[in-house]
Design a protein around this motif. Structure first.
Motif, PDB file in Angstrom:
ATOM      1  N   LEU A 565       0.839  -1.208   0.000  1.00  0.00           N
ATOM      2  CA  LEU A 565       0.000   0.000   0.000  1.00  0.00           C
ATOM      3  C   LEU A 565       0.870   1.252   0.000  1.00  0.00           C
ATOM      4  O   LEU A 565       0.606   2.208  -0.739  1.00  0.00           O
ATOM      5  N   GLU A 566       1.911   1.225   0.808  1.00  0.00           N
ATOM      6  CA  GLU A 566       2.806   2.393   0.852  1.00  0.00           C
ATOM      7  C   GLU A 566       3.463   2.616  -0.497  1.00  0.00           C
ATOM      8  O   GLU A 566       3.623   3.754  -0.947  1.00  0.00           O
ATOM      9  N   SER A 567       3.819   1.517  -1.153  1.00  0.00           N
ATOM     10  CA  SER A 567       4.471   1.670  -2.460  1.00  0.00           C
ATOM     11  C   SER A 567       3.494   2.297  -3.449  1.00  0.00           C
ATOM     12  O   SER A 567       3.861   3.115  -4.275  1.00  0.00           O
ATOM     13  N   ARG A 568       2.229   1.901  -3.353  1.00  0.00           N
ATOM     14  CA  ARG A 568       1.243   2.464  -4.269  1.00  0.00           C
ATOM     15  C   ARG A 568       1.045   3.961  -4.016  1.00  0.00           C
ATOM     16  O   ARG A 568       0.877   4.748  -4.944  1.00  0.00           O
ATOM     17  N   GLU A 569       1.060   4.328  -2.742  1.00  0.00           N
ATOM     18  CA  GLU A 569       0.947   5.758  -2.419  1.00  0.00           C
ATOM     19  C   GLU A 569       2.048   6.536  -3.126  1.00  0.00           C
ATOM     20  O   GLU A 569       1.801   7.558  -3.759  1.00  0.00           O
ATOM     21  N   GLU A 570       3.248   6.015  -3.003  1.00  0.00           N
ATOM     22  CA  GLU A 570       4.381   6.721  -3.590  1.00  0.00           C
ATOM     23  C   GLU A 570       4.233   6.828  -5.111  1.00  0.00           C
ATOM     24  O   GLU A 570       4.472   7.886  -5.697  1.00  0.00           O
ATOM     25  N   VAL A 571       3.813   5.721  -5.725  1.00  0.00           N
ATOM     26  CA  VAL A 571       3.640   5.735  -7.179  1.00  0.00           C
ATOM     27  C   VAL A 571       2.581   6.773  -7.576  1.00  0.00           C
ATOM     28  O   VAL A 571       2.740   7.498  -8.563  1.00  0.00           O
ATOM     29  N   LEU A 572       1.524   6.873  -6.784  1.00  0.00           N
ATOM     30  CA  LEU A 572       0.457   7.822  -7.126  1.00  0.00           C
ATOM     31  C   LEU A 572       0.943   9.271  -7.046  1.00  0.00           C
ATOM     32  O   LEU A 572       0.672  10.079  -7.926  1.00  0.00           O
ATOM     33  N   TYR A 573       1.672   9.589  -5.979  1.00  0.00           N
ATOM     34  CA  TYR A 573       2.218  10.954  -5.875  1.00  0.00           C
ATOM     35  C   TYR A 573       3.150  11.245  -7.050  1.00  0.00           C
ATOM     36  O   TYR A 573       3.105  12.306  -7.664  1.00  0.00           O
ATOM     37  N   GLU A 574       3.993  10.253  -7.335  1.00  0.00           N
ATOM     38  CA  GLU A 574       4.949  10.432  -8.443  1.00  0.00           C
ATOM     39  C   GLU A 574       4.231  10.646  -9.766  1.00  0.00           C
ATOM     40  O   GLU A 574       4.577  11.526 -10.544  1.00  0.00           O
ATOM     41  N   THR A 575       3.241   9.792 -10.002  1.00  0.00           N
ATOM     42  CA  THR A 575       2.493   9.881 -11.262  1.00  0.00           C
ATOM     43  C   THR A 575       1.859  11.260 -11.399  1.00  0.00           C
ATOM     44  O   THR A 575       1.877  11.868 -12.471  1.00  0.00           O
ATOM     45  N   TYR A 576       1.302  11.741 -10.299  1.00  0.00           N
ATOM     46  CA  TYR A 576       0.656  13.045 -10.334  1.00  0.00           C
ATOM     47  C   TYR A 576       1.677  14.120 -10.689  1.00  0.00           C
ATOM     48  O   TYR A 576       1.474  14.913 -11.615  1.00  0.00           O
ATOM     49  N   ALA A 577       2.784  14.128  -9.954  1.00  0.00           N
ATOM     50  CA  ALA A 577       3.803  15.160 -10.177  1.00  0.00           C
ATOM     51  C   ALA A 577       4.335  15.098 -11.609  1.00  0.00           C
ATOM     52  O   ALA A 577       4.460  16.123 -12.283  1.00  0.00           O
ATOM     53  N   LYS A 578       4.597  13.886 -12.071  1.00  0.00           N
ATOM     54  CA  LYS A 578       5.150  13.756 -13.427  1.00  0.00           C
ATOM     55  C   LYS A 578       4.157  14.236 -14.482  1.00  0.00           C
ATOM     56  O   LYS A 578       4.535  14.870 -15.463  1.00  0.00           O
ATOM     57  N   THR A 579       2.895  13.897 -14.264  1.00  0.00           N
ATOM     58  CA  THR A 579       1.883  14.280 -15.259  1.00  0.00           C
ATOM     59  C   THR A 579       1.736  15.795 -15.337  1.00  0.00           C
ATOM     60  O   THR A 579       1.729  16.369 -16.438  1.00  0.00           O
ATOM     61  N   ILE A 580       1.631  16.431 -14.177  1.00  0.00           N
ATOM     62  CA  ILE A 580       1.462  17.893 -14.215  1.00  0.00           C
ATOM     63  C   ILE A 580       2.750  18.541 -14.739  1.00  0.00           C
ATOM     64  O   ILE A 580       2.705  19.549 -15.446  1.00  0.00           O
ATOM     65  N   ASN A 581       3.874  17.935 -14.420  1.00  0.00           N
ATOM     66  CA  ASN A 581       5.144  18.452 -14.940  1.00  0.00           C
ATOM     67  C   ASN A 581       5.144  18.450 -16.471  1.00  0.00           C
ATOM     68  O   ASN A 581       5.498  19.449 -17.106  1.00  0.00           O
ATOM     69  N   ILE A 582       4.694  17.351 -17.052  1.00  0.00           N
ATOM     70  CA  ILE A 582       4.644  17.272 -18.519  1.00  0.00           C
ATOM     71  C   ILE A 582       3.676  18.329 -19.067  1.00  0.00           C
ATOM     72  O   ILE A 582       3.979  19.019 -20.049  1.00  0.00           O
ATOM     73  N   GLU A 583       2.547  18.472 -18.392  1.00  0.00           N
ATOM     74  CA  GLU A 583       1.568  19.463 -18.861  1.00  0.00           C
ATOM     75  C   GLU A 583       2.160  20.879 -18.806  1.00  0.00           C
ATOM     76  O   GLU A 583       2.011  21.666 -19.749  1.00  0.00           O
ATOM     77  N   ALA A 584       2.830  21.164 -17.698  1.00  0.00           N
ATOM     78  CA  ALA A 584       3.393  22.515 -17.546  1.00  0.00           C
ATOM     79  C   ALA A 584       4.470  22.768 -18.605  1.00  0.00           C
ATOM     80  O   ALA A 584       4.495  23.826 -19.245  1.00  0.00           O
ATOM     81  N   LEU A 585       5.341  21.775 -18.812  1.00  0.00           N
ATOM     82  CA  LEU A 585       6.401  21.950 -19.816  1.00  0.00           C
ATOM     83  C   LEU A 585       5.808  22.112 -21.210  1.00  0.00           C
ATOM     84  O   LEU A 585       6.317  22.878 -22.032  1.00  0.00           O
ATOM     85  N   THR A 586       4.731  21.375 -21.467  1.00  0.00           N
ATOM     86  CA  THR A 586       4.086  21.486 -22.779  1.00  0.00           C
ATOM     87  C   THR A 586       3.506  22.890 -22.970  1.00  0.00           C
ATOM     88  O   THR A 586       3.626  23.497 -24.047  1.00  0.00           O
ATOM     89  N   MET A 587       2.901  23.415 -21.914  1.00  0.00           N
ATOM     90  CA  MET A 587       2.351  24.775 -22.015  1.00  0.00           C
ATOM     91  C   MET A 587       3.454  25.790 -22.260  1.00  0.00           C
ATOM     92  O   MET A 587       3.312  26.700 -23.081  1.00  0.00           O
ATOM     93  N   ILE A 588       4.551  25.620 -21.534  1.00  0.00           N
ATOM     94  CA  ILE A 588       5.673  26.550 -21.702  1.00  0.00           C
ATOM     95  C   ILE A 588       6.164  26.506 -23.143  1.00  0.00           C
ATOM     96  O   ILE A 588       6.382  27.529 -23.791  1.00  0.00           O
ATOM     97  N   ASP A 589       6.281  25.278 -23.638  1.00  0.00           N
ATOM     98  CA  ASP A 589       6.754  25.075 -24.994  1.00  0.00           C
ATOM     99  C   ASP A 589       5.810  25.720 -26.021  1.00  0.00           C
ATOM    100  O   ASP A 589       6.239  26.454 -26.908  1.00  0.00           O
ATOM    101  N   MET A 590       4.534  25.455 -25.879  1.00  0.00           N
ATOM    102  CA  MET A 590       3.569  25.977 -26.853  1.00  0.00           C
ATOM    103  C   MET A 590       3.458  27.494 -26.763  1.00  0.00           C
ATOM    104  O   MET A 590       3.355  28.184 -27.779  1.00  0.00           O
ATOM    105  N   ALA A 591       3.479  28.012 -25.531  1.00  0.00           N
ATOM    106  CA  ALA A 591       3.343  29.460 -25.376  1.00  0.00           C
ATOM    107  C   ALA A 591       4.565  30.154 -25.960  1.00  0.00           C
ATOM    108  O   ALA A 591       4.434  31.105 -26.731  1.00  0.00           O
ATOM    109  N   SER A 592       5.756  29.639 -25.634  1.00  0.00           N
ATOM    110  CA  SER A 592       6.930  30.382 -26.110  1.00  0.00           C
ATOM    111  C   SER A 592       7.232  30.171 -27.580  1.00  0.00           C
ATOM    112  O   SER A 592       7.698  31.084 -28.237  1.00  0.00           O
ATOM    113  N   LYS A 593       6.948  28.967 -28.090  1.00  0.00           N
ATOM    114  CA  LYS A 593       7.356  28.729 -29.471  1.00  0.00           C
ATOM    115  C   LYS A 593       6.240  28.912 -30.490  1.00  0.00           C
ATOM    116  O   LYS A 593       6.496  29.037 -31.674  1.00  0.00           O
TER     117      LYS A 593
END
Ligand code: ADP
Ligand code: MG
Length: 703
Positions: A565-593
């Motif tokens: 269960l603890e491992s799943r918690e960690e994976v969920l937090y990671e997945t969330y952070a990684k997903t929003i990170n990709i979204e933010a980088l994509t926005m930065i990319d699209m806005a600037s370029k």
């Protein structure tokens, strides 16, 4: 005339079905396989060898060159590594295609590159895949050739689950064992197991592939991160159940054929509420097979789309302002001698076994509302739950008038003397037949609705695996059954005891029942008064997994250990952070370029126009006004972009995964919204010819 489709012949033609096994395996081997499928246990290696050979021969005759252990790591999608049947040639250089029992039963992929949440350090990279004999092997056919897929569960060297399948299988055994205790109490001596059955309704969007390829946000994030609303949305209610356009129809036809070949019972298809949104539902089946098949449905939807110049979006919210997609998870429990425990019959008030089962489910859902909510959360679903298109984030149960009335009588008087019946439906037209109505109308806003002989869990996201919701459902209901059986098996007077227990459970847990409008603000306030949890986002739900209550539940039935269960918690937090990170980088990319440069060039052409018009001696104030407004949007965008870059950089170096996930939710997502707003406003001002990406109108109305 269109070509006649022989669906009966087509169906399961790529599946190593029981019929195929019966045909190809020696009688005693076939019997042993069926016994293990139905009752559990292990195949001897000798038997496995015979099965593997038959499976390989069948696969090779159907064009297969490779096999794979097909599994479902915590990424939420499936994984496969292909091995060819090629073996070492003999001294004459002749090679014979081979597949051994050992290879069928056990695989050993390098587990180090799959999310494990700290369960497995990289130096302990061993992971094993084990054949799930209850889910049939099948052939996947595409440009890679034909691959024999063996459905498997994926565990670490120490036996910890690294996937979504293992806990699901464990939960199915748990609920079966406890449910058998319940039916025994009512004199059913024949049933040897109780099967959880699941029918998931899959929603999806289709967009034109050429346009999709011009949208980095769709490519990287699966959803639009920019986009002003089209002049038309879903307000005309003309898409839901509307006539299916030719291009989409051709896609659906192909999709059905591919799914039927794989033994998936694709049954219903229709247009959904949002423009470009559709749904496919199969006929329900045993939970683990339904989970496997839903993965195949999602994969096939994407694959077939490519052949039609389309792209299938499974994200929960590809477009702001119109409905997103979910997956209604229909679930029930049926004994192996054919009794659906959730079938109330015509007189539910007299069906004591049904009432006990219902009371147990009500108790389970109330006690573990937080876990159920968690099981349906993923990053994309945060855009839907509670947003007036999907169920609220608050778990409640809809029973319908008939059962609600029975429950009310039981709580008030301990007896349910009468039952509401549906009566006749009168159309007022003499040539139309009169129907007998259902005793209960439908309710579209409840997250967990009783629908005739099953519960429909409507929170699940469209892109998510249905393994977790069903694991959780099975687990919480197993616990309630176990507690009821513990009391009733020892009761001196069974009739009185069961009567008292039903009344007790319903009285203690009636707060979870809600038959009204789940989208209303009054319900949010009322739910709070009732003390029901309202968990607003995926990451706020994560730590429900490791509460004392949750660990006790999952460990008691051997479904998850605390470490898992603890491992799943960690994976969920990671997945969330990684997903929003990709979204933010994509926005930065699209806005600037893309977006900012387009707006700059538009301001340049406006400025040139202002000068030219003035020089020509005319009034340029309209052009100058527009230039001023667009320039303002440009500077807002520029400032918001800098802010997003700044917080994104801070987020990406944070160490603590939980803290990082919350920072992404509270700070980075906020900054993303601040960048989107002026960009969407600019889109409404700028010449479409210079706007660098296809618009909402292009994407969802011109498919
Ligand atoms: P609706 O959209 O009206 O809710 P659908 O026909 O789209 O209904 O989907 C209903 C789903 O419920 C189907 O997948 C169906 O097979 C499934 N279902 C029906 N009976 C059961 C049952 N006893 N257990 C689980 N799922 C069921
Ligand atoms: Mg439906």
């Amino acid at each position: 005339m269109s070509e006649v489709l022989n669906v009966e012949e087509l169906f399961a033609s790529k599946v190593f079905t029981r019929a195929t096994m019966k045909e190809r395996l020696p009688k005693n081997v076939y019997k042993e396989v069926i016994k293990v499928m139905e009752q559990g246990g292990e195949l001897s290696l000798a038997t496995a060898d015979v099965v593997a050979k038959a499976m390989k021969d069948w696969a090779v005759e159907n064009g297969a060159t490779h096999y794979t252990h097909w599994f479902q790591p915590l990424t939420g999608i499936t994984a496969e590594k292909h091995d060819s049947f090629v073996s070492h040639p003999d001294e004459n250089g002749k090679m014979i295609m081979e597949f051994s029992g050992k290879e069928l039963i056990k695989g050993e992929p390098d587990a180090s590159s799959f999310p494990s949440g700290g369960l497995r350090a990289t130096f302990e990279a061993r992971g094993y895949t084990a054949w799930d004999i209850t889910s049939p092997a099948f052939l996947k056919e595409d440009a890679t050739g034909v691959i024999l897929c063996v459905p498997t569960a994926f565990c670490s060297y120490k036996g910890e689950a690294l996937d979504k399948k293992t806990p699901l299988l464990r939960s199915m055994e748990a609920v079966s064992e406890q449910a058998v205790r319940i039916v025994r109490l009512f004199g059913n001596t024949e049933a040897t197991k109780v099967v959880a059955s699941v029918g998931p309704e899959q929603e999806y969007f289709l967009v034109d592939r050429e346009k999709y390829l011009k949208r980095p946000d769709l490519i990287f994030a699966g959803r639009t991160l920019f986009g002003a609303p089209a002049p038309k949305g879903q307000e005309m209610e003309d898409h839901y159940f509307g006539t299916i356009r030719e291009r989409i129809g051709a896609y659906m036809k192909d999709l059905n054929i591919e799914l039927w070949k794989l033994g998936v019972t694709a049954k219903t298809q229709h247009n959904e509420v949002a423009p470009a949104q559709h749904e496919l539902a199969p006929i329900y089946e045993t939970a683990n097979i339904a989970v496997d098949h839903n993965q195949l449905v999602m994969e096939t939807m994407k694959k077939v789309a490519g052949r039609h110049g389309l792209t299938c979006l499974l994200h929960e919210k590809p477009f702001a302002g119109v409905n997103g997609s979910g997956k209604h998870n229909n679930w029930s429990l049926t004994t192996d001698n054919g009794v659906n425990l959730l079938d109330p019959g015509d007189t539910p008030n007299e069906n004591i076994q049904f009432l006990l089962v219902l009371a147990c489910i009500i108790k389970a859902v109330d006690k573990h509302a937080d876990l159920l909510r968690q099981s349906a959360s993923d990053v994309g679903n945060d855009h839907r739950l509670g947003a007036n298109e999907a169920p609220p984030a608050i778990i409640s149960i809809f029973l319908g008038e008939q059962l609600e009335d029975v429950v009310k009588q039981l709580v008030e008087t301990g007896e349910a003397a009468h039952v509401l019946q549906g009566g006749k439906l009168e159309t007022g037209v003499s040539t139309l037949p009169d129907f007998t109505k259902d005793a209960t109308d439908r309710n579209r806003t409840s997250p967990f609705a009783f629908t005739g002989n099953k519960f429909e869990f409507r929170m699940v996201g469209s892109a998510d695996s249905i393994a977790s919701p069903n694991t959780t459902l099975n687990a919480i209901v197993a616990e309630a059954f176990c507690e009821a059986a513990d009391v009733l098996e020892n009761a001196e007077d069974f009739d009185t005891a069961v009567h008292d227990l039903i009344k007790q459970y319903l009285t203690e847990h009636q707060r979870i029942i809600f038959n009204g409008n789940g989208y209303s603000d009054e319900w949010v306030a009322e739910a709070e008064r009732r003390g029901l949890p309202n968990i607003k986002s995926m990451i706020e739900a994560v730590d429900t997994l490791t509460t004392e209550k949750s660990v006790k539940l999952f460990e008691k039935f051997g479904i998850f250990t605390k470490a898992e269960l603890e491992s799943r918690e960690e994976v969920l937090y990671e997945t969330y952070a990684k997903t929003i990170n990709i979204e933010a980088l994509t926005m930065i990319d699209m806005a600037s370029k893309q977006i900012i440069p387009a707006v700059i060039s538009y301001t340049k052409s406006l400025a040139d126009t202002v000068i030219a018009v003035k020089e020509a001696g005319a009034d340029a104030s309209a052009q100058a006004d527009l230039l001023k407004t667009v320039s303002e949007k440009l500077s807002e965008m520029k400032a918001a972009l800098e802010k997003l870059e700044d917080v994104e950089a801070k987020a990406s170096v944070m160490d603590d995964v939980k803290e990082q996930a919350f920072y992404y939710k509270d700070v980075v997502k906020e900054a993303m919204a601040e960048l989107r707003a002026p960009a969407d406003e600019a889109e409404m001002l700028v010449d479409k010819k210079v706007w660098p990406i296809p618009t909402y109108g292009d994407l969802i109305f011109e498919v």
